[in-house]
Design a protein around this motif. Structure first.
Motif, mmCIF file in Angstrom:
data_model
loop_
_atom_site.group_PDB
_atom_site.id
_atom_site.type_symbol
_atom_site.label_atom_id
_atom_site.label_comp_id
_atom_site.label_asym_id
_atom_site.label_seq_id
_atom_site.Cartn_x
_atom_site.Cartn_y
_atom_site.Cartn_z
ATOM 1 N N MET A 81 39.873 22.619 41.982
ATOM 2 C CA MET A 81 38.766 22.541 41.032
ATOM 3 C C MET A 81 39.288 22.265 39.632
ATOM 4 O O MET A 81 40.310 22.804 39.225
ATOM 5 C CB MET A 81 37.978 23.850 41.030
ATOM 6 N N ALA A 82 38.593 21.459 38.888
ATOM 7 C CA ALA A 82 39.040 21.080 37.557
ATOM 8 C C ALA A 82 38.971 22.252 36.600
ATOM 9 O O ALA A 82 38.093 23.096 36.698
ATOM 10 C CB ALA A 82 38.185 19.922 37.028
ATOM 11 N N THR A 83 39.892 22.269 35.657
ATOM 12 C CA THR A 83 39.877 23.314 34.641
ATOM 13 C C THR A 83 39.668 22.725 33.251
ATOM 14 O O THR A 83 39.968 23.352 32.257
ATOM 15 C CB THR A 83 41.193 24.115 34.667
ATOM 16 N N THR A 84 39.185 21.486 33.179
ATOM 17 C CA THR A 84 38.910 20.880 31.871
ATOM 18 C C THR A 84 37.424 20.659 31.697
ATOM 19 O O THR A 84 36.684 21.597 31.488
ATOM 20 C CB THR A 84 39.688 19.558 31.719
ATOM 21 N N SER A 85 36.951 19.445 31.846
ATOM 22 C CA SER A 85 35.532 19.183 31.640
ATOM 23 C C SER A 85 34.874 18.770 32.942
ATOM 24 O O SER A 85 35.528 18.454 33.916
ATOM 25 C CB SER A 85 35.348 18.091 30.577
ATOM 26 N N SER A 86 33.544 18.781 32.962
ATOM 27 C CA SER A 86 32.788 18.412 34.145
ATOM 28 C C SER A 86 31.671 17.487 33.725
ATOM 29 O O SER A 86 31.561 17.077 32.575
ATOM 30 C CB SER A 86 32.209 19.657 34.826
ATOM 31 N N THR B 226 43.415 43.253 20.127
ATOM 32 C CA THR B 226 43.400 43.233 21.584
ATOM 33 C C THR B 226 44.055 41.966 22.108
ATOM 34 O O THR B 226 43.882 40.887 21.541
ATOM 35 C CB THR B 226 41.958 43.280 22.115
ATOM 36 N N ASP B 227 44.803 42.093 23.201
ATOM 37 C CA ASP B 227 45.410 40.934 23.854
ATOM 38 C C ASP B 227 44.491 40.470 24.981
ATOM 39 O O ASP B 227 44.182 41.234 25.899
ATOM 40 C CB ASP B 227 46.788 41.315 24.410
ATOM 41 N N HIS B 228 44.028 39.222 24.905
ATOM 42 C CA HIS B 228 43.144 38.638 25.922
ATOM 43 C C HIS B 228 43.937 37.625 26.739
ATOM 44 O O HIS B 228 44.494 36.676 26.182
ATOM 45 C CB HIS B 228 41.953 37.948 25.258
ATOM 46 N N GLU B 229 43.961 37.816 28.043
ATOM 47 C CA GLU B 229 44.698 36.919 28.930
ATOM 48 C C GLU B 229 43.776 36.437 30.047
ATOM 49 O O GLU B 229 43.202 37.241 30.783
ATOM 50 C CB GLU B 229 45.901 37.639 29.531
ATOM 51 N N ILE B 230 43.619 35.114 30.165
ATOM 52 C CA ILE B 230 42.823 34.535 31.249
ATOM 53 C C ILE B 230 43.754 34.322 32.439
ATOM 54 O O ILE B 230 44.735 33.573 32.355
ATOM 55 C CB ILE B 230 42.181 33.205 30.816
ATOM 56 N N LEU B 231 43.447 34.967 33.552
ATOM 57 C CA LEU B 231 44.318 34.928 34.719
ATOM 58 C C LEU B 231 43.990 33.758 35.627
ATOM 59 O O LEU B 231 44.870 33.179 36.264
ATOM 60 C CB LEU B 231 44.208 36.241 35.500
ATOM 61 N N GLN B 232 42.724 33.418 35.732
ATOM 62 C CA GLN B 232 42.292 32.313 36.596
ATOM 63 C C GLN B 232 41.034 31.718 36.007
ATOM 64 O O GLN B 232 40.176 32.433 35.469
ATOM 65 C CB GLN B 232 42.040 32.809 38.016
ATOM 66 N N CYS B 233 40.912 30.407 36.094
ATOM 67 C CA CYS B 233 39.791 29.722 35.453
ATOM 68 C C CYS B 233 39.446 28.501 36.293
ATOM 69 O O CYS B 233 40.305 27.644 36.546
ATOM 70 C CB CYS B 233 40.218 29.302 34.047
ATOM 71 N N VAL B 234 38.203 28.402 36.773
ATOM 72 C CA VAL B 234 37.800 27.290 37.642
ATOM 73 C C VAL B 234 36.432 26.770 37.232
ATOM 74 O O VAL B 234 35.648 27.464 36.579
ATOM 75 C CB VAL B 234 37.761 27.711 39.127
ATOM 76 N N MET B 235 36.142 25.522 37.619
ATOM 77 C CA MET B 235 34.845 24.919 37.334
ATOM 78 C C MET B 235 34.433 24.028 38.500
ATOM 79 O O MET B 235 35.260 23.365 39.116
ATOM 80 C CB MET B 235 34.915 24.081 36.049
ATOM 81 N N GLU B 236 33.137 24.044 38.788
ATOM 82 C CA GLU B 236 32.585 23.135 39.788
ATOM 83 C C GLU B 236 31.134 22.859 39.422
ATOM 84 O O GLU B 236 30.315 23.789 39.341
ATOM 85 C CB GLU B 236 32.675 23.729 41.197
#
Length: 237
Positions: free
Chosen positions: A1-6, A70-80
């Motif tokens: 799945m793309a992680t940029t634009s849709s 606060t430390d913000h960490e994105i662990l997984q990111c998906v788009m459909e």
């Protein structure tokens, strides 16, 4: 799945970077004017979620969140298609870790609805720590009042100072886009008197030394000529 634009025109990579870097201006620009954020956790279960409506209210919320160290960490990111999802880990200075899973509904390149389920460490850290509302950088000004926020031992504490004449429906309702406040409050009265009325018409008052639980779906106002100072606490962000 793309992680940029849709096909929606939404750039997920930019959104992810803004989340991790605390770029609130970019984050806020990704929401539609009438967007909603709905959050479910132990304190606000599915039957009583926290709901924030409208980009103005979302901006206020986002600036509070990112005013904390606060430390913000994105662990997984998906788009459909017209949906995106991500998991996030937030770590606070006192060691508290919050994990969340979020689903985004997208229309014309903007977020129209955000649903988040979150959980956090149940045990407070062992290291002693003292914080002072007077020196926190997390201060937000608004019409007829201001708030100061700190995090301590796994809890988020917010001191609200509300001036005489303040009423939620009058000073916050238009910004929130709802007739009643849809947030849950557990609070301690410090000074003055805060009155509130629930959707079913029950009316109560919180004065100095009194503790109150106020469920979502209520109006509130300062009673009398003295400012109302309230400290509320929660485990959510």
């Amino acid at each position: 799945m793309a992680t940029t634009s849709s096909g929606t025109g939404f750039d997920l990579a930019t959104f992810r970077r803004a989340l991790e870097e605390g770029d609130t201006d970019t984050l806020i620009s990704q929401f539609a004017d009438d967007a909603d954020i709905e959050t479910v956790d132990r304190r606000t279960p599915p039957s009583m979620p926290t709901v924030i409506h409208g980009r103005d209210s979302i901006e206020y919320y986002m600036r509070q969140v990112y005013s904390m160290d606060t430390d913000h960490e994105i662990l997984q990111c998906v788009m459909e298609g017209d949906h995106a999802a991500y998991t996030e880990r937030c770590t606070y200075p006192d060691g508290l870790t919050v994990m969340s899973m979020t689903m985004l509904d997208l229309t014309d390149g903007r977020i129209t609805h955000q649903s988040t389920v979150q959980a956090w460490d149940e045990e407070a850290p062992d290291t002693p720590r003292v914080v002072d509302f007077a020196t926190t950088d997390a201060r937000v000004e608004f019409d007829h009042g201001h708030t100061e926020a700190v995090r301590l031992a796994g809890q988020f504490l917010n001191r609200m100072t509300l001036e005489p004449g303040w009423r939620w429906s009058e000073h916050r309702g238009a910004e929130a886009g709802t007739d009643l406040c849809m947030r849950t409050h557990t609070c301690l009265g410090m000074e003055g008197t805060l009155a509130f009325r629930t959707a079913d018409g029950e009316e109560q008052r919180v004065g100095p030394g009194q503790v109150a639980f106020i469920p979502p779906g209520h109006d509130a106002w300062v009673e009398g000529d003295e400012p109302a100072v309230i400290v509320e606490w929660s485990m959510d962000r």
